[in-house]
Design an enzyme around this catalytic site. Structure first.
Site, PDB file in Angstrom:
ATOM      1  N   HIS A   1       1.903 -64.492  21.511  1.00 58.24           N
ATOM      2  CA  HIS A   1       2.646 -65.901  21.593  1.00 58.24           C
ATOM      3  C   HIS A   1       3.297 -65.942  23.063  1.00 58.24           C
ATOM      4  O   HIS A   1       3.923 -67.045  23.348  1.00 58.24           O
ATOM      5  CB  HIS A   1       3.477 -65.980  20.416  1.00 58.24           C
ATOM      6  CG  HIS A   1       2.834 -66.314  19.142  1.00 58.24           C
ATOM      7  ND1 HIS A   1       2.872 -67.610  18.811  1.00 58.24           N
ATOM      8  CD2 HIS A   1       2.232 -65.637  18.195  1.00 58.24           C
ATOM      9  CE1 HIS A   1       2.272 -67.467  17.724  1.00 58.24           C
ATOM     10  NE2 HIS A   1       1.880 -66.209  17.270  1.00 58.24           N
TER      11      HIS A   1
ATOM     12  N   ASP B   1       6.834 -68.921  30.312  1.00 57.63           N
ATOM     13  CA  ASP B   1       6.804 -69.006  28.847  1.00 57.63           C
ATOM     14  C   ASP B   1       5.274 -68.962  28.718  1.00 57.63           C
ATOM     15  O   ASP B   1       4.385 -69.555  29.068  1.00 57.63           O
ATOM     16  CB  ASP B   1       7.358 -70.687  28.596  1.00 57.63           C
ATOM     17  CG  ASP B   1       8.090 -70.643  27.207  1.00 57.63           C
ATOM     18  OD1 ASP B   1       7.867 -69.630  26.431  1.00 57.63           O
ATOM     19  OD2 ASP B   1       9.064 -71.440  27.157  1.00 57.63           O
TER      20      ASP B   1
HETATM   21  P1  ADQ Z   1       9.701 -69.587  21.799  1.00 58.95           P
HETATM   22  O1  ADQ Z   1      10.193 -68.774  22.639  1.00 58.95           O
HETATM   23  O2  ADQ Z   1      10.915 -69.552  20.748  1.00 58.95           O
HETATM   24  O3  ADQ Z   1       8.239 -69.377  21.049  1.00 58.95           O
HETATM   25  P2  ADQ Z   1       9.022 -72.438  22.018  1.00 58.95           P
HETATM   26  O4  ADQ Z   1       7.630 -72.543  21.963  1.00 58.95           O
HETATM   27  O5  ADQ Z   1       9.730 -73.577  22.623  1.00 58.95           O
HETATM   28  O6  ADQ Z   1       9.855 -71.082  22.181  1.00 58.95           O
HETATM   29  O7  ADQ Z   1       9.633 -72.720  20.561  1.00 58.95           O
HETATM   30  C1  ADQ Z   1      11.103 -72.922  20.173  1.00 58.95           C
HETATM   31  C2  ADQ Z   1      11.260 -73.627  18.816  1.00 58.95           C
HETATM   32  O8  ADQ Z   1      12.617 -73.569  18.455  1.00 58.95           O
HETATM   33  C3  ADQ Z   1      10.722 -75.010  18.757  1.00 58.95           C
HETATM   34  O9  ADQ Z   1       9.810 -75.418  17.815  1.00 58.95           O
HETATM   35  C4  ADQ Z   1      11.768 -75.766  19.087  1.00 58.95           C
HETATM   36  O10 ADQ Z   1      12.044 -76.979  18.224  1.00 58.95           O
HETATM   37  C5  ADQ Z   1      12.767 -74.814  18.340  1.00 58.95           C
HETATM   38  N1  ADQ Z   1      14.153 -74.973  18.831  1.00 58.95           N
HETATM   39  C6  ADQ Z   1      14.594 -74.562  20.086  1.00 58.95           C
HETATM   40  N2  ADQ Z   1      15.945 -75.050  20.314  1.00 58.95           N
HETATM   41  C7  ADQ Z   1      16.279 -75.505  19.251  1.00 58.95           C
HETATM   42  C8  ADQ Z   1      17.737 -75.903  18.687  1.00 58.95           C
HETATM   43  N3  ADQ Z   1      18.861 -75.786  19.237  1.00 58.95           N
HETATM   44  N4  ADQ Z   1      17.849 -76.214  17.294  1.00 58.95           N
HETATM   45  C9  ADQ Z   1      16.692 -76.108  16.484  1.00 58.95           C
HETATM   46  N5  ADQ Z   1      15.299 -75.775  16.857  1.00 58.95           N
HETATM   47  C10 ADQ Z   1      15.250 -75.424  18.153  1.00 58.95           C
HETATM   48  C11 ADQ Z   1       7.516 -68.154  21.459  1.00 58.95           C
HETATM   49  C12 ADQ Z   1       6.814 -68.146  22.893  1.00 58.95           C
HETATM   50  C13 ADQ Z   1       6.374 -69.685  23.263  1.00 58.95           C
HETATM   51  C14 ADQ Z   1       5.383 -70.286  22.484  1.00 58.95           C
HETATM   52  C15 ADQ Z   1       5.704 -70.057  21.002  1.00 58.95           C
HETATM   53  C16 ADQ Z   1       4.680 -70.252  19.929  1.00 58.95           C
HETATM   54  O11 ADQ Z   1       8.012 -67.603  23.731  1.00 58.95           O
HETATM   55  O12 ADQ Z   1       5.844 -69.588  24.667  1.00 58.95           O
HETATM   56  O13 ADQ Z   1       4.998 -71.472  22.609  1.00 58.95           O
HETATM   57  O14 ADQ Z   1       6.117 -68.583  20.792  1.00 58.95           O
HETATM   58  O15 ADQ Z   1       3.663 -69.593  20.352  1.00 58.95           O
END
Ligand code: ADQ
Length: 751
Positions: A452, A658
């Site tokens: 991921h 990311d």
């Molecule tokens: P993350 O690093 O966690 O995931 P991301 O893909 O942006 O990053 O996902 C974050 C999730 O957390 C999103 O669904 C978002 O809605 C939720 N989120 C963020 N801030 C929030 C808040 N304040 N309240 C509630 N929810 C919140 C890792 C990798 C990424 C990759 C994903 C999936 O780092 O690059 O996209 O896995 O593979």
């Protein structure tokens, strides 16, 4: 016959001769083979003759126990000697007359059936069957690769209905989901038949799906149950099994011959199921998903809430495959136990009973594993290294040792629950060695891994002292999926440089094995961000918006992590207010950061940095009626986030690096297509590969980012609409369900 097992033959002969004998037999999938549609599955002349003959035998009570409606059953079995149980027990016909069991108000089902019918119209092959007290969605005829999408939507509808109408429940049959009253179960047929048959009755129950398990579970010690293993292999209360309806008929015909005084040789006898497994060990699973954190199927002690949100999309993406294959999900419980205690592991059914086919298995971490594996090797070594932040990398021998040890613990738990041919799908940097430790335990089935986060370039990756060992172990997977072609290329280059492997663009040959590598970008479930919100949510978000007055909203949403580039983003916002002072008082930045890894010093430091920049910006630019930056260190529910996304003029998504970044996709999904906001996206997010219609920006270049933000805020409606339409098409096409299906299809194709 099974001549090798004389004791089985004797056992069955004794049962066949017993008087009185009650037979409870399911129809579809048991006595009658599955057909493409419920209409086509009709008992043929052979089946009818067999049932009628058995029913006419002295000392035998023959009951058909089915999910079919009364009228349908009656049409095929007019003889009053055949007892009938319709709609899983909602109605039954004993000595000629039908009686309804319990008071069921089927009115709420009307709307549900109508909604499912509308859904079925959009999915070729899907079929809704309406009965008096139940509604069934059949998806046998839906093309295999298309089922996941249908089921995600269908479960959404059904689960909402069930939440509102707790007297109904969803039940998974073989390629059918059925919504039925909780009070009605096939189990009610068991005491009924026993009573009709008379004192000292022995019962024989035959069935193939979960509704039949209700029957099996209430049988007595002298009764027997035979499960027909059609497509599902799940936990069963039956002690015997047969393969299909042909074998069922052969056994019943033999039984009929025995009772008629002949001594026919059995063509086939039920095969005993292995009952030696301890109570808490589940039978082998066909699909095992392994990730660091368990999904929120069911709350587990020690859940800190972060897990729920982080894996929400992953759960929705994998749920259909897990359900249809009777899968298991294995991960860390989120709990740590003192190092002196033994490691505790466990397995539960997600619903706490056997009504559903997804099971959870978990490992608790010892404190030293939490320290050395989770905080250490995973988040202190691999996370910064893979995101190309070498100066933040910490390495220790203890970390590497703990990394290997935790893999062994996961494999120890997985092996007894997984057949050696099962498909295994492991997730993320926490589990790079999983295929290796499972192969050492003899696992022969397909194993895939999805990373991921990014995979770094060779010069960064080779800083790891164990780089070659790690890549070597990863090549025990059959498929490794990455978000972008660049990550694939990086991995291939590392394998080529560090190992004597034969590397091409999509296959690596090493140690006589082949590992496929592919870019399979993850998506979201777009619908989840498009639903109309509850009034309470609207009020909560409106309250936040009121504090901004008329200012346009620029929105940042992230886990608090140094890779997300939050300080740079804030600084660029301040720079924009300097470069374009006309925006002062007219635009506010809301930054929402969900707490993450708060006990790691680096993350605490990051939080302090962010808070000080927010303070500086508000001090420098703030006015009585305008706060330039609102910083919220908390998490929000999906509905709140959707509303905030929709209200934002700019989705400000600027990670320094990311793997993908799902926030970018969620922001696009939530927009009003008639008046969409602008997605400003870092060129270093994996999402940038697919989302070229965003305003791409370089988060390391503060002046450039400030100008890009100004441009985004000024963008005219027609350009916003054009860009958004293209982005939305991408987000909808490449969604979480298609991602999971493509991965599993690619994994199956590797063999
Ligand atoms: P993350 O690093 O966690 O995931 P991301 O893909 O942006 O990053 O996902 C974050 C999730 O957390 C999103 O669904 C978002 O809605 C939720 N989120 C963020 N801030 C929030 C808040 N304040 N309240 C509630 N929810 C919140 C890792 C990798 C990424 C990759 C994903 C999936 O780092 O690059 O996209 O896995 O593979």
């Amino acid at each position: 016959m099974d001549g090798s097992n004389g004791s089985s033959a004797q056992h069955w002969l004794t049962l066949a001769r017993h008087t009185p004998l009650g037979i409870l037999c399911d129809l579809d999938g048991t006595l009658v083979p599955f057909a493409r549609t419920p209409e086509e599955a009709r008992p043929d002349a052979g089946a009818l003759e067999l049932v009628n003959t058995l029913a006419a035998l002295p000392g035998v009570t023959m009951a058909i126990v089915s999910g079919r409606p009364k009228s349908w059953l009656e049409a095929f079995f007019p003889s009053p000697h055949v007892f009938l149980v319709a709609e899983h027990g909602a109605a039954r016909r004993g000595m000629g007359a039908w009686e309804n069991i319990g008071k069921i108000d089927p009115a709420p089902l009307e709307e549900l059936a109508a909604r499912l019918e509308r859904l079925a119209e959009r999915h070729p092959g899907a079929l809704v069957e309406r009965k008096q007290t139940t509604v069934a969605l059949h998806y046998r005829q839906v093309q295999r690769g298309m089922r996941g999408e249908l089921l995600v939507e269908a479960y959404g509808i059904i689960d909402k209905f069930v939440a509102k109408n707790p007297s109904f429940e969803r039940l998974e049959g073989v390629l059918v989901a059925e919504i039925r009253p909780t009070s009605v179960k096939k189990s009610s047929a068991v005491p009924w038949v026993r009573e009709l048959a008379g004192a000292n009755t022995r019962l024989l129950a035959l069935g193939d799906d979960v509704t039949d398990e209700h029957m099996f579970r209430v049988l007595g010690a002298n009764d027997e149950a035979i499960v027909v293993r059609t497509t599902e292999r799940r936990r069963t209360a039956a002690r015997w099994e047969l393969d299909d309806s042909n074998e069922v008929r052969a056994v019943l015909r033999w039984l009929q011959g025995v009772r008629a005084g002949q001594t026919p040789l059995p063509v086939v006898l039920p095969r005993p199921l292995n009952r030696r497994a301890p109570e808490n060990v589940t039978p082998s699973r066909d699909l095992l998903v392994v990730s660091n954190r368990l999904p929120e199927f069911r709350p587990i002690d020690g859940d800190d809430g972060e897990r729920r949100r982080n894996v929400g999309g992953l759960v929705s993406a994998l749920e259909p495959a897990l359900r249809s294959r009777g899968g298991m999900w294995l991960g860390w419980s989120g709990k740590t136990v003192s190092s002196s205690e033994p490691v505790t592991t466990g397995v539960v059914n997600e619903a706490g009973d056997t009504s559903s086919s997804v099971q959870l298995a978990w490992v608790d971490y010892t404190e030293s594993w939490y320290q050395d594996y989770y905080s250490g090797f995973c988040n202190g070594t691999l996370w910064p290294l893979f995101h190309s932040f070498p100066s933040r990398v910490e390495m220790s021998d203890a970390g590497w040792a703990a990394y290997r040890e935790v893999h062994e613990a996961f494999a120890d738990l997985a092996a007894p629950h997984t057949s050696s041919r099962a498909t295994i799908w492991a997730h993320d940097y926490h589990l790079l060695l999983f295929a290796h430790v499972m192969r050492q335990r003899g696992h022969a089935g397909p194993m895939g891994h999805f990373l991921h986060i990014p995979f770094p370039s060779l010069d960064i990756f080779s800083m790891l002292p164990w780089a070659a060992q790690l890549v070597d172990a990863m090549l025990d997977y059959d498929l490794i999926g990455f978000h972008t072609p660049q990550h694939v290329t990086n991995f291939a280059a590392c394998a080529a440089a560090l190992l004597p492997a034969k590397v091409s663009d999509d296959v690596i040959k090493h140690r006589g094995r082949e590992t496929h590598i592919a870019a399979l970008p993850i998506g979201i479930i777009p619908d989840a961000f498009q639903e109309p919100p509850e009034p309470a949510v609207v009020e909560e978000v409106d309250a936040l918006m009121r504090t901004l007055g008329d200012a346009k909203l620029v929105l940042g949403v992230d886990r608090l992590d140094y890779t997300k580039g939050i300080p740079e983003r804030l600084t660029a916002f301040g720079r924009m207010l300097e470069m374009f002072p006309e925006w002062r008082g007219k635009v506010s930045l809301v930054q929402i950061s969900v707490p993450s890894r708060a006990d790691v010093p680096l993350y605490a430091e990051q939080r302090a940095t962010i808070e000080s920049i927010v303070g500086r910006l508000n001090g420098e630019f703030g006015e009585a009626a305008w706060v330039p930056v609102r910083y919220l260190y908390r998490s929000y529910g999906k509905e709140q986030l959707s509303q905030l996304y929709r209200a934002a003029a700019v989705g400000y998504v600027t990670p320094l690096r990311d793997g993908m970044n799902l926030v970018a996709k969620e922001y696009v999904a939530a927009q009003d297509p008639e008046d969409p906001g602008v997605l400003m996206l870092s060129q270093f997010a994996g999402a940038a590969v697919e989302m070229q219609d965003a305003v791409l920006t370089n988060p390391y270049y503060i002046d450039g980012m400030a100008r890009d933000l100004d441009r985004s805020l000024r963008m005219r409606l027609d350009e916003r609409k054009t860009r958004h339409a293209k982005l939305l098409a991408t987000v909808e096409r490449s969604n979480a369900v298609t991602w999971a299906e493509s991965f599993l299809d690619a994994l199956a194709a590797c063999r």
